[in-house]
Design a protein around this motif. Sequence first.
Motif, PDB file in Angstrom:
ATOM      1  N   VAL A 135      29.908 -39.891  -8.630  1.00  0.00           N
ATOM      2  CA  VAL A 135      28.504 -40.241  -8.825  1.00  0.00           C
ATOM      3  C   VAL A 135      27.789 -40.009  -7.493  1.00  0.00           C
ATOM      4  CG1 VAL A 135      26.884 -42.093  -9.442  1.00  0.00           C
ATOM      5  CG2 VAL A 135      29.143 -41.986 -10.530  1.00  0.00           C
ATOM      6  N   PRO A 136      26.635 -39.315  -7.493  1.00  0.00           N
ATOM      7  CA  PRO A 136      25.916 -39.096  -6.241  1.00  0.00           C
ATOM      8  C   PRO A 136      25.596 -40.423  -5.529  1.00  0.00           C
ATOM      9  CG  PRO A 136      25.002 -37.725  -7.968  1.00  0.00           C
ATOM     10  CD  PRO A 136      25.972 -38.675  -8.623  1.00  0.00           C
ATOM     11  N   VAL A 137      25.574 -40.365  -4.212  1.00  0.00           N
ATOM     12  CA  VAL A 137      25.395 -41.581  -3.419  1.00  0.00           C
ATOM     13  C   VAL A 137      24.084 -42.299  -3.749  1.00  0.00           C
ATOM     14  CG1 VAL A 137      24.427 -40.428  -1.353  1.00  0.00           C
ATOM     15  CG2 VAL A 137      25.650 -42.578  -1.105  1.00  0.00           C
ATOM     16  N   VAL A 138      22.984 -41.580  -3.863  1.00  0.00           N
ATOM     17  CA  VAL A 138      21.694 -42.233  -4.153  1.00  0.00           C
ATOM     18  C   VAL A 138      21.723 -42.878  -5.530  1.00  0.00           C
ATOM     19  CG1 VAL A 138      19.218 -41.834  -4.537  1.00  0.00           C
ATOM     20  CG2 VAL A 138      20.355 -40.820  -2.543  1.00  0.00           C
ATOM     21  N   GLU A 139      22.300 -42.191  -6.500  1.00  0.00           N
ATOM     22  CA  GLU A 139      22.403 -42.761  -7.849  1.00  0.00           C
ATOM     23  C   GLU A 139      23.268 -44.024  -7.842  1.00  0.00           C
ATOM     24  OE1 GLU A 139      24.267 -41.545 -12.149  1.00  0.00           O
ATOM     25  OE2 GLU A 139      23.398 -39.940 -10.940  1.00  0.00           O
ATOM     26  N   THR A 140      24.378 -43.994  -7.111  1.00  0.00           N
ATOM     27  CA  THR A 140      25.236 -45.178  -7.016  1.00  0.00           C
ATOM     28  C   THR A 140      24.486 -46.345  -6.398  1.00  0.00           C
ATOM     29  OG1 THR A 140      27.234 -43.831  -6.760  1.00  0.00           O
ATOM     30  CG2 THR A 140      27.372 -46.114  -6.041  1.00  0.00           C
ATOM     31  N   ILE A 141      23.799 -46.089  -5.298  1.00  0.00           N
ATOM     32  CA  ILE A 141      23.072 -47.163  -4.600  1.00  0.00           C
ATOM     33  C   ILE A 141      21.998 -47.760  -5.505  1.00  0.00           C
ATOM     34  CG2 ILE A 141      21.495 -47.662  -2.696  1.00  0.00           C
ATOM     35  CD1 ILE A 141      23.108 -45.545  -1.057  1.00  0.00           C
ATOM     36  N   MET A 142      21.266 -46.911  -6.201  1.00  0.00           N
ATOM     37  CA  MET A 142      20.168 -47.401  -7.043  1.00  0.00           C
ATOM     38  C   MET A 142      20.676 -48.112  -8.300  1.00  0.00           C
ATOM     39  SD  MET A 142      17.487 -46.891  -5.334  1.00  0.00           S
ATOM     40  CE  MET A 142      16.302 -47.370  -6.572  1.00  0.00           C
ATOM     41  N   SER A 143      21.663 -47.540  -8.965  1.00  0.00           N
ATOM     42  CA  SER A 143      22.066 -48.107 -10.252  1.00  0.00           C
ATOM     43  C   SER A 143      23.164 -49.165 -10.154  1.00  0.00           C
ATOM     44  CB  SER A 143      22.520 -46.988 -11.197  1.00  0.00           C
ATOM     45  OG  SER A 143      23.701 -46.387 -10.723  1.00  0.00           O
ATOM     46  N   ARG A 144      24.013 -49.090  -9.161  1.00  0.00           N
ATOM     47  CA  ARG A 144      25.152 -50.005  -9.101  1.00  0.00           C
ATOM     48  C   ARG A 144      25.133 -50.955  -7.912  1.00  0.00           C
ATOM     49  NH1 ARG A 144      30.042 -46.289 -11.487  1.00  0.00           N
ATOM     50  NH2 ARG A 144      28.771 -45.366 -13.124  1.00  0.00           N
ATOM     51  N   ARG A 145      24.273 -50.705  -6.957  1.00  0.00           N
ATOM     52  CA  ARG A 145      24.218 -51.559  -5.769  1.00  0.00           C
ATOM     53  C   ARG A 145      22.886 -52.297  -5.650  1.00  0.00           C
ATOM     54  NH1 ARG A 145      29.173 -50.515  -5.030  1.00  0.00           N
ATOM     55  NH2 ARG A 145      29.949 -48.626  -4.076  1.00  0.00           N
ATOM     56  N   THR A 195       6.700 -36.661   2.900  1.00  0.00           N
ATOM     57  CA  THR A 195       8.027 -36.046   2.769  1.00  0.00           C
ATOM     58  C   THR A 195       8.505 -36.208   1.329  1.00  0.00           C
ATOM     59  OG1 THR A 195       9.389 -38.009   3.169  1.00  0.00           O
ATOM     60  CG2 THR A 195       8.579 -36.850   5.122  1.00  0.00           C
ATOM     61  N   SER A 196       9.622 -35.586   1.031  1.00  0.00           N
ATOM     62  CA  SER A 196      10.259 -35.801  -0.274  1.00  0.00           C
ATOM     63  C   SER A 196      11.325 -36.889  -0.178  1.00  0.00           C
ATOM     64  CB  SER A 196      10.885 -34.488  -0.757  1.00  0.00           C
ATOM     65  OG  SER A 196      11.836 -34.022   0.185  1.00  0.00           O
ATOM     66  N   ALA A 197      11.398 -37.564   0.969  1.00  0.00           N
ATOM     67  CA  ALA A 197      12.443 -38.557   1.235  1.00  0.00           C
ATOM     68  C   ALA A 197      12.150 -39.905   0.593  1.00  0.00           C
ATOM     69  CB  ALA A 197      12.599 -38.747   2.741  1.00  0.00           C
ATOM     70  N   LYS A 198      13.236 -40.652   0.439  1.00  0.00           N
ATOM     71  CA  LYS A 198      13.181 -42.048  -0.003  1.00  0.00           C
ATOM     72  C   LYS A 198      13.922 -42.879   1.035  1.00  0.00           C
ATOM     73  CE  LYS A 198      12.057 -41.475  -4.578  1.00  0.00           C
ATOM     74  NZ  LYS A 198      10.641 -41.551  -4.763  1.00  0.00           N
ATOM     75  N   VAL A 199      13.389 -44.046   1.340  1.00  0.00           N
ATOM     76  CA  VAL A 199      14.130 -45.027   2.126  1.00  0.00           C
ATOM     77  C   VAL A 199      14.597 -46.079   1.127  1.00  0.00           C
ATOM     78  CG1 VAL A 199      13.983 -46.836   3.878  1.00  0.00           C
ATOM     79  CG2 VAL A 199      12.978 -44.600   4.317  1.00  0.00           C
ATOM     80  N   ILE A 200      15.905 -46.295   1.104  1.00  0.00           N
ATOM     81  CA  ILE A 200      16.501 -47.226   0.155  1.00  0.00           C
ATOM     82  C   ILE A 200      17.216 -48.315   0.934  1.00  0.00           C
ATOM     83  CG2 ILE A 200      18.114 -47.484  -1.777  1.00  0.00           C
ATOM     84  CD1 ILE A 200      17.804 -44.425  -2.248  1.00  0.00           C
ATOM     85  N   SER A 201      17.011 -49.561   0.514  1.00  0.00           N
ATOM     86  CA  SER A 201      17.724 -50.690   1.130  1.00  0.00           C
ATOM     87  C   SER A 201      18.540 -51.392   0.052  1.00  0.00           C
ATOM     88  CB  SER A 201      16.743 -51.653   1.798  1.00  0.00           C
ATOM     89  OG  SER A 201      15.799 -52.133   0.874  1.00  0.00           O
ATOM     90  N   TRP A 202      19.685 -51.969   0.469  1.00  0.00           N
ATOM     91  CA  TRP A 202      20.564 -52.648  -0.474  1.00  0.00           C
ATOM     92  C   TRP A 202      21.526 -53.553   0.272  1.00  0.00           C
ATOM     93  CZ3 TRP A 202      21.347 -47.844   1.401  1.00  0.00           C
ATOM     94  CH2 TRP A 202      22.632 -47.455   1.783  1.00  0.00           C
ATOM     95  N   VAL A 203      22.190 -54.416  -0.499  1.00  0.00           N
ATOM     96  CA  VAL A 203      23.245 -55.287   0.032  1.00  0.00           C
ATOM     97  C   VAL A 203      24.542 -54.863  -0.631  1.00  0.00           C
ATOM     98  CG1 VAL A 203      24.120 -57.663   0.135  1.00  0.00           C
ATOM     99  CG2 VAL A 203      21.669 -57.211   0.468  1.00  0.00           C
ATOM    100  N   GLN A 204      25.581 -54.730   0.181  1.00  0.00           N
ATOM    101  CA  GLN A 204      26.887 -54.316  -0.334  1.00  0.00           C
ATOM    102  C   GLN A 204      27.960 -54.981   0.514  1.00  0.00           C
ATOM    103  OE1 GLN A 204      27.395 -50.036  -0.597  1.00  0.00           O
ATOM    104  NE2 GLN A 204      29.606 -50.214  -0.430  1.00  0.00           N
ATOM    105  N   GLY A 205      28.864 -55.699  -0.131  1.00  0.00           N
ATOM    106  CA  GLY A 205      29.975 -56.315   0.591  1.00  0.00           C
ATOM    107  C   GLY A 205      29.544 -57.322   1.639  1.00  0.00           C
ATOM    108  N   GLY A 206      28.451 -58.004   1.412  1.00  0.00           N
ATOM    109  CA  GLY A 206      27.976 -59.011   2.361  1.00  0.00           C
ATOM    110  C   GLY A 206      27.222 -58.443   3.541  1.00  0.00           C
ATOM    111  N   GLU A 207      26.931 -57.145   3.526  1.00  0.00           N
ATOM    112  CA  GLU A 207      26.217 -56.497   4.623  1.00  0.00           C
ATOM    113  C   GLU A 207      24.923 -55.881   4.122  1.00  0.00           C
ATOM    114  OE1 GLU A 207      27.317 -57.080   7.501  1.00  0.00           O
ATOM    115  OE2 GLU A 207      29.434 -57.470   7.176  1.00  0.00           O
ATOM    116  N   ALA A 208      23.919 -55.832   5.005  1.00  0.00           N
ATOM    117  CA  ALA A 208      22.640 -55.200   4.701  1.00  0.00           C
ATOM    118  C   ALA A 208      22.726 -53.723   5.062  1.00  0.00           C
ATOM    119  CB  ALA A 208      21.525 -55.870   5.491  1.00  0.00           C
ATOM    120  N   HIS A 209      22.098 -52.886   4.241  1.00  0.00           N
ATOM    121  CA  HIS A 209      22.100 -51.440   4.456  1.00  0.00           C
ATOM    122  C   HIS A 209      20.709 -50.901   4.183  1.00  0.00           C
ATOM    123  CE1 HIS A 209      26.563 -51.244   4.202  1.00  0.00           C
ATOM    124  NE2 HIS A 209      26.380 -52.259   3.374  1.00  0.00           N
ATOM    125  N   ALA A 210      20.345 -49.831   4.885  1.00  0.00           N
ATOM    126  CA  ALA A 210      19.135 -49.075   4.575  1.00  0.00           C
ATOM    127  C   ALA A 210      19.393 -47.638   4.978  1.00  0.00           C
ATOM    128  CB  ALA A 210      17.915 -49.631   5.310  1.00  0.00           C
TER     129      ALA A 210
END
Length: 186
Positions: free
Chosen positions: A95-105, A115-130
């Motif tokens: 599964v592509p990384v962006v799709e995984t982050i959006m749908s499962r994380r 730009t065509s970019a997206k900034v995505i933030s999420w929590v995974q395994g007790g850690e913050a990510h962006a």
Amino acid sequence: MVVLVVVLVLAGAGVWYRHWKAEKGPSEPMCLALTSQDVQPLLGKPKNASPFPTSAPYDSYASWICAVYGDSQTLFIQVTSQADEVLLNYKVPGVPVVETIMSRRGGVSRDVPGTSAKVISWVQGGEAHAGWFDGQSAATIATWDTDNDQEAAAYTDTLADLVTRRAPQLFSTTGYPPSSTPTPTP
């Protein structure tokens, strides 16, 4: 006697310099783009910054990695031009990384103007990510040592703002440009 005095003075200067350098923290920019002001809300006073040598599985893929250490928290920075091949810890196999982050994380996405970019933030395994994601190019920043989803969630907006400000410089400096050319912001 003069030589002994010179040696003692130089030794004393070396000890003073090491103490002064430790008190000052790492030189800026840390990890090619970050400043003390950038990391202060997340780490307090930065203690050290160090790039990681690339290693498996990164040897065959383009990736640059660095960490900034605080007293009880660490920031992990990674820049790549092959997100689906390198950012394996963020994705489900196949599964592509962006799709995984959006749908499962539970990722929260915002567009990057101009730009065509997206900034995505999420929590995974007790850690913050962006991360700044544009095609297969990505610049991510994550906390280490939080280990608590609720505490990590409090950092996601700060990390997203930091990625938005510093990803253009990280892409430019590492040589892993995104699909659209971002404009660096101070």
